[in-house]
Design a protein around this motif. Structure first.
Motif: not given
Length: 282
Positions: A5-24
């Motif tokens: 299972l891949i776990i990704i904690p996220a806090y105030n990453v609105e500029k980066e999280i979309g691009r990361l999830l597109d690659n996942l």
């Protein structure tokens, strides 16, 4: 057998999280994002992208968020975990390498210090300090002790360590537990992504967490030789004086002076003390 299972904690990453999830996208069915009380649009972006998310109503910190992810993983009968950062530094293309390595060991850490890999000098120097301390205490030769890209098999010992982790200490606790209990460990060379228009530094809270983790695992005589309490006090005193972590001008001098430290298997305590003193005296 379930894949990790891949776990990704996220806090105030609105500029980066979309691009990361597109690659996942190919991992969406075995990935959980822990939104740690973000007050920007991070949560809505995660939901819009169609990824499963566990939400903290307020900011609880990375240790709490990882614990939450682990509890969810156990409820779904996962026994292997991959942790990734949410700020886009970790390239998903390396996930298969972590999965492969985890078939033969208990703990896998990402190594950002392979050949021909660029890192900001602040990151090199802060990891140098952490590696010197950890390797001295555990008599190991770990090159990257602070990388957030890691994988591990769930067992009672690691679960117990995660349960007592606080703030940033989980970054170091799992590694130190694995080293001190002689678990099978492997590394995966990765290239971390650092965008040139952003300021990269090591938070003082992270350094305090490192020392707290060392206190948890090191023998008393080692702690005394390394003057851990003195270091904690020095770093804590600077916390309210600096907006950021480590001064760039200081670490650049250290990197040039001690650039061969990763190849040194036996490091004297006096050498470590000198590095720490030089790093924080100004």
């Amino acid at each position: 057998m379930k894949k990790p299972l891949i776990i990704i904690p996220a806090y105030n990453v609105e500029k980066e999280i979309g691009r990361l999830l597109d690659n996942l996208l190919e991992y969406r069915d075995r990935l959980v994002v822990i939104n740690d009380g973000s007050d920007d649009s991070t949560l809505s972006i995660i939901r819009t992208k169609g990824f499963f998310v566990l939400n903290n109503n307020i900011n609880k910190g990375i240790s709490f968020s990882v614990k939450k992810g682990i509890e969810w993983a156990k409820s779904k009968e996962y026994d292997k975990i991959i942790l990734m950062d949410s700020d886009g530094q970790h390239d998903p293309k390396f996930i298969p390498r972590f999965e492969e390595a985890l078939n033969y060991c208990d703990f896998v850490y990402g190594n950002r210090f392979g050949k021909n890999i660029y890192l900001p000098s602040t990151k090199i120097a802060s990891n140098m300090m952490a590696a010197l301390l950890v390797n001295s205490i555990c008599e190991s030769n770990i090159s990257d002790v602070a990388c957030g890209f890691k994988a591990f098999c769930l067992n009672k010992g690691i679960e117990n360590i995660i349960d007592v982790s606080e703030c940033y200490s989980i970054v170091y606790d799992i590694l130190l537990y694995s080293l001190c209990n002689q678990l099978k460990i492997r590394s995966v060379d990765i290239s971390a992504i650092y965008y040139p228009n952003e300021l990269w530094f090591t938070r003082i809270d992270e350094l305090i967490a490192l020392l707290a983790s060392i206190e948890r695992f090191a023998k008393k005589e080692k702690l005394n030789k390394l003057n851990i309490n003195v270091m904690k006090n020095k770093i804590s005193n600077k916390k309210n004086k600096r907006k950021h972590g480590i001064g760039l001008h200081t670490v650049e001098k250290l990197v040039l002076q001690y650039e061969g430290f990763l190849q040194t298997k036996i490091i004297e305590n006096e050498f470590i003390a000198t590095v720490i003193f030089n790093l924080y005296k100004k």
